[in-house]
Design a protein around this motif. Structure first.
Motif, PDB file in Angstrom:
ATOM      1  N   THR A   4      84.903  86.885 143.457  1.00 50.48           N
ATOM      2  CA  THR A   4      84.177  87.817 142.599  1.00 50.48           C
ATOM      3  C   THR A   4      82.749  87.367 142.355  1.00 50.48           C
ATOM      4  O   THR A   4      81.900  88.178 142.014  1.00 50.48           O
ATOM      5  CB  THR A   4      84.898  87.970 141.245  1.00 50.48           C
ATOM      6  N   ASP A  72      81.682  94.172 141.103  1.00 49.12           N
ATOM      7  CA  ASP A  72      82.479  93.402 140.151  1.00 49.12           C
ATOM      8  C   ASP A  72      82.451  94.066 138.776  1.00 49.12           C
ATOM      9  O   ASP A  72      83.459  94.564 138.289  1.00 49.12           O
ATOM     10  CB  ASP A  72      81.951  91.970 140.050  1.00 49.12           C
ATOM     11  N   THR A  73      81.274  94.113 138.153  1.00 50.91           N
ATOM     12  CA  THR A  73      81.115  94.716 136.826  1.00 50.91           C
ATOM     13  C   THR A  73      80.068  95.822 136.905  1.00 50.91           C
ATOM     14  O   THR A  73      79.007  95.644 137.506  1.00 50.91           O
ATOM     15  CB  THR A  73      80.678  93.670 135.782  1.00 50.91           C
ATOM     16  N   ASN A 106      88.214 100.030 142.436  1.00 45.02           N
ATOM     17  CA  ASN A 106      88.783  98.779 141.919  1.00 45.02           C
ATOM     18  C   ASN A 106      87.734  97.885 141.257  1.00 45.02           C
ATOM     19  O   ASN A 106      87.708  96.657 141.453  1.00 45.02           O
ATOM     20  CB  ASN A 106      89.479  98.008 143.044  1.00 45.02           C
ATOM     21  N   ARG A 108      86.138  95.658 138.453  1.00 49.08           N
ATOM     22  CA  ARG A 108      86.838  94.757 137.533  1.00 49.08           C
ATOM     23  C   ARG A 108      86.610  95.135 136.066  1.00 49.08           C
ATOM     24  O   ARG A 108      87.521  95.045 135.246  1.00 49.08           O
ATOM     25  CB  ARG A 108      86.372  93.314 137.755  1.00 49.08           C
ATOM     26  N   ARG A 109      85.377  95.568 135.743  1.00 49.13           N
ATOM     27  CA  ARG A 109      85.095  95.875 134.344  1.00 49.13           C
ATOM     28  C   ARG A 109      83.916  96.827 134.239  1.00 49.13           C
ATOM     29  O   ARG A 109      82.991  96.796 135.061  1.00 49.13           O
ATOM     30  CB  ARG A 109      84.771  94.609 133.555  1.00 49.13           C
ATOM     31  N   VAL A 141      90.143 101.089 134.318  1.00 52.64           N
ATOM     32  CA  VAL A 141      89.267  99.916 134.369  1.00 52.64           C
ATOM     33  C   VAL A 141      88.971  99.452 132.946  1.00 52.64           C
ATOM     34  O   VAL A 141      88.556 100.254 132.102  1.00 52.64           O
ATOM     35  CB  VAL A 141      87.950 100.243 135.103  1.00 52.64           C
ATOM     36  N   THR A 204      86.937  86.815 130.701  1.00 55.78           N
ATOM     37  CA  THR A 204      87.780  88.012 130.734  1.00 55.78           C
ATOM     38  C   THR A 204      88.208  88.434 129.334  1.00 55.78           C
ATOM     39  O   THR A 204      88.753  89.516 129.154  1.00 55.78           O
ATOM     40  CB  THR A 204      89.041  87.753 131.575  1.00 55.78           C
TER      41      THR A 204
END
Length: 236
Positions: A4, A72-73, A106, A108-109, A141, A204
């Protein structure tokens, strides 16, 4: 499994005041950054080195999958008040499009910048900012929401309205809302820097949280105008 740390962070609304500063902050942190805006020419004129540019419109879902691919974000810094009275419906549709596209890719955030809201907000603006966060959280998400009041600084629309009024209108009749109290902050303040570091992409624990960034004391637009007047020499 892909590392990541090598995935870019997407800043949607990168041409705005917060987006511009956020891109530079992420670059300083050593993060790979992808900047998205409806007008890619504005981004290209920023002079950022090592930033990937992409054209995306949150009201056009087909443009979002490309922007979010491999991210990723994703930082969501979009609102549509300039669209007129229909902006709440536009903001809701945009948030729904973004949440769905982020899920498909997909991500992550999602990190969303909302506004400080009371328990029962009355203004359409604050209701819309709260609804946008709620819609984003309905997706799969995880969402981290930072709620802030007026952000002071060169380039901030809310602050420049006050500055322009002070500089061009020595006397004015103001509506009652100028006396409404708020908690203005500046990007350079410790609170904002702390919040940005709270969003550190290695943590996280922030996923799914709502955090409010406020000043140590409240103020009003009327008081801000008087202070700006004193600093610029426009009045006593």
């Amino acid at each position: 499994m892909q590392d990541t740390k090598q995935k870019p962070d997407l800043v949607v609304g990168a041409s705005g005041y917060i987006g511009t500063n956020l891109v530079e902050f992420l670059l300083a942190e050593g993060r790979p950054v992808r900047a998205a805006s409806r007008n890619i020419e504005v981004l290209e004129g920023r002079g950022w080195e090592g930033v990937e540019f992409c054209q995306a419109d949150v009201l056009e879902p087909e443009t979002l999958d490309t922007a979010l691919a491999g991210v990723d974000t994703a930082y969501y810094l979009v609102h549509s008040m300039a669209a007129g009275k229909s902006f709440p419906e536009i903001d809701a549709r945009a948030a729904r499009n973004f949440a769905q596209a982020a899920a498909r890719q997909n991500v992550r955030r999602i990190v969303y910048l909302g506004g400080l809201t009371p328990d029962d907000p009355r203004s359409d603006h604050l209701k819309s900012r709260q609804e946008t966060g709620d819609i984003l959280r309905e997706g799969s998400v995880p969402v981290t929401e930072l709620r802030a009041g007026m952000i002071i600084g060169p380039g901030s629309a809310a602050w420049e309205v006050i500055r322009d009024l002070v500089n061009h209108l020595p006397v004015m009749v103001t509506p009652r809302w100028v006396f409404s109290r708020s908690s203005p902050i500046a990007l350079a303040t410790r609170s904002m820097t702390s919040e940005a570091r709270t969003f550190s992409l290695t943590r996280t624990s922030c996923a799914g949280t709502v955090s409010s960034s406020t000043a140590s004391r409240s103020s009003s637009r009327c008081r801000c105008s008087r202070r700006d007047c004193r600093h610029t020499g426009c009045g006593s």
